[in-house]
Design a protein around this motif. Structure first.
Motif, PDB file in Angstrom:
ATOM      1  N   LEU A 279       0.825  -1.203   0.000  1.00 11.48           N
ATOM      2  CA  LEU A 279       0.000   0.000   0.000  1.00 11.48           C
ATOM      3  C   LEU A 279       0.865   1.262   0.000  1.00 11.48           C
ATOM      4  CD1 LEU A 279      -2.639  -1.209   2.604  1.00 11.48           C
ATOM      5  CD2 LEU A 279      -3.061  -0.812   0.179  1.00 11.48           C
ATOM      6  N   LEU A 283       1.424   5.009  -2.179  1.00  7.14           N
ATOM      7  CA  LEU A 283       1.702   6.372  -1.724  1.00  7.14           C
ATOM      8  C   LEU A 283       2.979   6.903  -2.366  1.00  7.14           C
ATOM      9  CD1 LEU A 283       1.237   8.818   0.088  1.00  7.14           C
ATOM     10  CD2 LEU A 283       2.463   7.614   1.904  1.00  7.14           C
ATOM     11  N   LEU A 363      -5.631   4.190   1.308  1.00  7.80           N
ATOM     12  CA  LEU A 363      -4.726   4.604   0.238  1.00  7.80           C
ATOM     13  C   LEU A 363      -5.420   5.556  -0.728  1.00  7.80           C
ATOM     14  CD1 LEU A 363      -2.062   4.420  -1.287  1.00  7.80           C
ATOM     15  CD2 LEU A 363      -2.877   2.316  -2.360  1.00  7.80           C
ATOM     16  N   TRP A 416      -3.382   3.123  10.306  1.00 11.96           N
ATOM     17  CA  TRP A 416      -3.660   3.901   9.101  1.00 11.96           C
ATOM     18  C   TRP A 416      -4.424   5.191   9.401  1.00 11.96           C
ATOM     19  CZ3 TRP A 416      -1.804   3.895   4.346  1.00 11.96           C
ATOM     20  CH2 TRP A 416      -1.075   2.786   3.925  1.00 11.96           C
TER      21      TRP A 416
END
Length: 460
Positions: A279, A283, A363, A416
């Protein structure tokens, strides 16, 4: 509103922004491409701990290397302002100082890396298999650290002179060679995790050597000589070191966040840390693309500040901001609509895929939350206002750490959520500092580099 519209409709500003941004976006996208290929190649090996070892080892190496990312950012701002003044002597001084700093810091970091990696891995509490592979990967990668840091300084200097093709050539050479060697060493020669590390080392040295050649060619366009006696004086180093000190603190805080994400993910299991790595590759893809526009802001705004051109400063910033917003919307839609394909492309390990799919919505939100921080970083770097960047990062870090601690019962969801909060606070704090400087009309009061006196000592 009419001022914003007039600036947006200024076509020459669009051309200037994209003349720098397009090559930098292409070259920047090659950086996460390496991480994606590492993940895709190693992710198709039979065990999750192999993919996790690359994620952990790369995280440790990145923490070491990117904390001295000021070598690029500090060099860009001073070089851009020197180019705006058409001061060839200052340009040569900035380049020499950047390369000398790169060599010194590489030696220091290599000495610190071994005890640091042992402490970091003990905090992560990895499995025995993951621990051994991660250490091996990191130890090999350290051989490329001097070249990586030299490339930071060279890329920053070339970008400051508004030469986007040089950084493009360096980064594409480094990263495409890395990809090719990755495939050869890991899949062709069956070297496993060590093969991925050796591919990076050879590619980093190739990029640094190319950068030295390009910088030498670029200097021919600027008349001037370097004052070697002045270079040995502390006064000539003070402005650059002061800016780099503040960017270092800022970068250390930023990399600490990514490192803590890896640490906490590792404690949640091999599958979780591997999924988070996939993930975070998303980014990285977003950040490096948007950084292409931020790099254009660094060069154009630094040049405008050196030339004291307020109109060019405003136009460059507004045009880059508009395109950054559009790009962030595109990335958010991409991850929301085809994020499953993005994850599946990187690994066929079922448990890692399933874990990553759960956290894809986070994300998708990241580009929208983080976009303004990337753009404002470019403005502050071009203005060599590193103190405000440092303070803004610390203001975002401290409450985010507290939030991460409070959200630990939520597991990876809490991790997260705290990360999203950090990126939001980073954008808001930078925006607050930018607003205050604008209200005070203080942008043109930024410190400039010491100007060397002409001598008879040529640089070439």
């Amino acid at each position: 509103m009419s001022t914003l519209l007039a600036a947006w409709q200024h076509r020459p500003s669009h051309r200037r922004v994209w003349a720098l941004a397009a090559p930098m976006i292409l070259s920047n996208l090659s950086v996460p491409l390496v991480a994606l290929v590492d993940s895709a190649v190693v992710g198709h090996l039979p065990h999750a701990h192999q993919l996790a070892a690359v994620a952990v080892g790369a995280s440790l190496y990145t923490l070491l290397a990117w904390t001295v990312g000021f070598l690029r950012m500090g060099t860009t701002g001073f070089a851009a302002q020197a180019a705006g003044r058409e001061d060839g002597g200052a340009l040569r001084q900035v380049l020499c100082q950047g390369l000398l700093l790169a060599g010194s810091l590489a030696l220091l970091l290599m000495l610190l890396a071994l005890p640091f990696s042992g402490l970091a891995l003990s905090l992560m509490q990895p499995s025995a298999a993951l621990d051994g592979l991660a250490r091996s990967y990191l130890h090999i990668r350290l051989l490329g650290l001097p070249a990586a840091l030299a490339s930071y300084a060279l890329i920053g200097w070339l970008l400051g002179t508004q030469n986007a093709r040089g950084p493009l050539a360096i980064l594409l050479t480094t990263n495409l060679l890395n990809v090719a060697l990755d495939l050869l060493f890991v899949l062709g020669l069956q070297w496993g995790v060590a093969g991925a590390a050796w591919a990076s080392v050879l590619a980093e040295w190739s990029g640094a050597l190319l950068g030295l050649y390009l910088a030498r060619r670029a200097l021919s366009a600027y008349v001037g000589r370097i004052d070697w006696p002045l270079l040995r004086r502390w006064a000539s180093w003070r402005p650059l070191l002061a800016v780099n000190r503040d960017i270092f603190i800022r970068s250390l805080a930023l990399q600490s966040v990514f490192f803590l994400v890896t640490v906490q993910g590792t404690r949640l299991g091999d599958a979780t840390v591997a999924a988070n790595a996939l993930l975070l590759n998303g980014l990285l893809l977003t950040a490096h693309a948007l950084d292409g526009l931020a790099h254009a802001v660094e060069a154009l705004c630094g040049h405008a500040l050196g030339a004291r051109d307020r109109l060019a400063l405003r136009r460059s910033l507004i045009v880059a901001a508009g395109w950054s917003l559009l790009a962030s919307l595109g990335f958010a839609l991409f991850f929301a609509l085809v994020g499953h394909w993005f994850i599946a492309l990187q690994t066929d390990i079922a448990v890692v895929r399933a874990t990553a799919f759960v956290y894809l919505p986070y994300l998708a939100l990241l580009p929208l939350i983080a976009v303004s921080s990337y753009l404002l970083d470019g403005l502050f770097i071009g203005a060599t206002r590193a103190r405000e960047m440092r303070d803004a990062m610390l203001l975002a870090l401290l409450p985010s750490l507290a939030l991460g601690w409070l959200l630990r019962p939520l597991g990876n969801h809490g991790l997260w959520l705290a990360f999203l909060a950090f990126m939001l606070l980073r954008s808001l704090s930078l925006g607050g500092y930018a607003y205050r400087l604008t209200r005070r009309d203080a942008w043109f009061g930024a410190p400039g580099p010491a100007r060397p006196r002409p001598t008879d000592c040529p640089t070439e």
